[in-house]
Design an enzyme around this catalytic site. Structure first.
Site, PDB file in Angstrom:
ATOM      1  N   HIS A 129      71.485 -10.209  47.796  1.00  0.00           N
ATOM      2  CA  HIS A 129      70.209  -9.974  48.413  1.00  0.00           C
ATOM      3  C   HIS A 129      70.120  -8.660  49.302  1.00  0.00           C
ATOM      4  O   HIS A 129      71.144  -8.062  49.150  1.00  0.00           O
ATOM      5  CB  HIS A 129      69.880 -11.204  49.539  1.00  0.00           C
ATOM      6  N   GLU A 138      74.433 -17.005  55.405  1.00  0.00           N
ATOM      7  CA  GLU A 138      73.886 -16.446  56.522  1.00  0.00           C
ATOM      8  C   GLU A 138      72.428 -16.849  56.848  1.00  0.00           C
ATOM      9  O   GLU A 138      71.438 -17.083  55.958  1.00  0.00           O
ATOM     10  CB  GLU A 138      73.712 -14.864  55.754  1.00  0.00           C
ATOM     11  N   ARG A 194      69.186  -2.599  54.603  1.00  0.00           N
ATOM     12  CA  ARG A 194      70.456  -3.246  54.587  1.00  0.00           C
ATOM     13  C   ARG A 194      70.741  -3.435  53.005  1.00  0.00           C
ATOM     14  O   ARG A 194      70.009  -4.331  52.467  1.00  0.00           O
ATOM     15  CB  ARG A 194      70.398  -4.426  55.248  1.00  0.00           C
ATOM     16  N   HIS A 201      73.603  -6.595  48.758  1.00  0.00           N
ATOM     17  CA  HIS A 201      75.111  -7.341  49.253  1.00  0.00           C
ATOM     18  C   HIS A 201      75.011  -8.551  48.877  1.00  0.00           C
ATOM     19  O   HIS A 201      74.155  -9.243  48.706  1.00  0.00           O
ATOM     20  CB  HIS A 201      75.320  -6.783  50.634  1.00  0.00           C
ATOM     21  N   GLU A 223      81.137  -7.714  59.379  1.00  0.00           N
ATOM     22  CA  GLU A 223      80.086  -6.718  58.773  1.00  0.00           C
ATOM     23  C   GLU A 223      81.154  -5.933  57.883  1.00  0.00           C
ATOM     24  O   GLU A 223      80.574  -5.343  56.851  1.00  0.00           O
ATOM     25  CB  GLU A 223      79.157  -5.910  59.667  1.00  0.00           C
ATOM     26  N   HIS A 235      77.688 -12.259  50.864  1.00  0.00           N
ATOM     27  CA  HIS A 235      78.881 -12.695  51.710  1.00  0.00           C
ATOM     28  C   HIS A 235      79.539 -13.797  51.397  1.00  0.00           C
ATOM     29  O   HIS A 235      79.202 -14.564  50.334  1.00  0.00           O
ATOM     30  CB  HIS A 235      78.180 -12.932  53.169  1.00  0.00           C
TER      31      HIS A 235
END
Length: 466
Positions: free
Chosen positions: A219, A180, A171, A174, A241, A176
């Site tokens: 992360h 999370e 993943r 990125h 997402e 946010h």
């Protein structure tokens, strides 16, 4: 003068407009019938030629008083019907029989259901999988599916993502806007982050472990040799997402001259950056020795007390009569400042006792097994929902509910709250610890029943012995 003419003509034209006959389809006259079919017909004798011949067998629970509300297992029923006791009637269709069989409390709700609550159930499987890209000569890298207010409009406090990464799948780097919280469902992965102080973090987590990244902390996640599947919960019901800040997109949408100046490199150093987001992709397998990726800056490592991971898999479960409970909250995992959760196991026939959370909505993910829950909303609305592994449940603050195991294997789910500690109000404890006179006057319970009430919280109660 013109205005006077118009006001005179318009009233005269209105009847003509309404009286204009509809245009006939002269090219395809067979598409429509005739005016002779309108209204009463002398040939009408009433009723159909014969009633539908519906064959079915009622389950034992369908013959009970509807307020008993026994679970109806329609899995093997040839023709399940919306009947409980003297309520309901047969249904000749059209119907989706597969849906009816796994949602028996929708087809034949308990007699205690009333009115309309929010929709508290969403199957993740109904969401289109967001698939990761495969590189040349490689298999697929993974997938993700999500739940948010687009599919559960009343689930405003939290949203969730179920994600799978194949071995060596990433993943990508990125961050946010939302916080999370994650529970590893199976497999293992390596997580990595850098905080605003420049302190670095890296750890390997396995099935049952938890991680947390605050808003804005960049992360990455990479699956180890056995691949990984994990649950992500965000503190914003509107989270998607599609709105993640990706490293590939940051580089793609920053002028190369600016990148050159920022990193002190020649512009040509960025000639081969991705032309599109990576999102989920396969990369070089992580080295077995985690120390080889333990990058240290002058700021050092993230302090242990602020660790982004918690090895929840190593915490023993609290065993109770009907199953077990494991709790993780900021009291033991401080960095997750407002995330509290319980992983609950309910043995067949048992149930998570009737309860509610005074300060937070509850976001629930069903990991395995099958169950049902009744959501009660004041003053008198109640709806019963059926759940399977992969479903999301949502129960608003102070709305009472239970979760009953309706299958023949353990039911496992995780309850997530936005709260500084995991707490709930137990219906059984409330009634059991209130003076018996008050309970007798209110509920008209017998002395024998009152003597059997328990003043302690049960969490999970066992099913009736047979």
């Amino acid at each position: 003068m013109k205005l006077q003419i118009l006001t005179t003509l318009i009233p005269a034209l209105v009847p003509l407009i309404h009286a204009a006959p509809a245009r006939r389809d002269t090219e395809n006259p067979g598409l429509r019938g005739s005016e002779s079919l309108l209204g009463y017909s002398s040939s009408n004798k009433g009723g159909g030629s014969s009633p539908p011949d519906i064959k079915y067998t009622l389950l034992p629970g369908q013959k009970e008083d509807p307020k008993i509300g026994s679970y109806l297992d329609f899995e093997k029923a040839d023709n399940p019907q919306p009947i409980r006791g003297s309520t309901g009637s047969d249904d000749p269709g059209p119907r989706n029989y597969n849906y009816d069989r796994i949602n028996s409390d929708k087809l034949a709700p308990p007699g205690t259901d009333h009115g309309q609550t929010i929709n508290a159930q969403w199957p993740m499987g109904k969401f289109d999988y967001l698939v990761g890209e495969s590189q040349l000569g490689q298999d697929g890298a993974g997938w993700a599916r999500q739940e948010n207010v687009n599919v559960m409009p009343d689930a405003t406090l939290m949203a969730g993502v179920d994600m799978r990464l194949e071995p060596a799948g990433y993943r990508e780097l990125h961050w946010h806007v939302a916080a999370e919280w994650s529970l590893v469902l199976n497999g293992s992965c390596r997580i990595q982050a850098v905080n605003e102080n420049g302190e670095t973090f890296i750890d390997d987590v396995v099935a049952g472990d938890v991680w947390f990244f605050p808003p804005g902390i960049p992360h990455s996640i990479q699956a180890l040799d056995d691949g990984v599947e994990f649950l992500l919960v965000f503190d914003d019901g509107d989270f998607s997402e599609d709105n993640t800040f990706l490293a590939s997109e940051v580089f793609l949408h920053t002028p190369k001259e600016v990148l050159s100046k920022n990193f002190g490199l020649d512009v040509s150093a960025f000639d081969k950056i991705p032309e599109d987001e990576l999102y989920i992709f396969k990369g070089t397998p992580a080295p077995a020795d985690i120390e080889k990726q333990n990058v240290k800056t002058s700021a050092g490592l993230v302090p242990r007390t602020e660790s982004y991971s918690y090895h929840f898999s190593e915490q023993p479960a609290h065993e109770v009569a009907g199953g077990s409970v494991k709790i993780v909250d900021p009291l033991t995992f401080p960095i997750a400042s407002n995330f509290s959760a319980a992983v609950v196991t309910v043995h067949p026939g048992g149930m998570r006792e009737v309860h509610w959370h005074p300060t937070s909505d509850e976001w629930t993910f069903f990991i395995s097994g099958q169950g049902r829950a009744t959501l009660f909303t004041a003053p008198n609305a109640a709806t019963t929902f059926d759940y399977r592994g992969g479903d999301v449940g949502y129960f608003p603050k102070s709305n009472s509910h239970y979760i009953e195991n309706t299958g023949d294997e353990d039911l496992v789910f995780v309850e997530v709250l936005q709260a500084p500690s995991f707490t709930d109000m137990s219906l059984g404890q409330w009634i059991g610890s209130t003076p018996k006179q008050i309970i007798a006057d209110t509920l008209n319970l017998s002395n024998d029943t009152l003597s059997k009430l328990k003043p302690e919280k049960q969490y999970v109660v066992a099913g009736k012995s047979t």
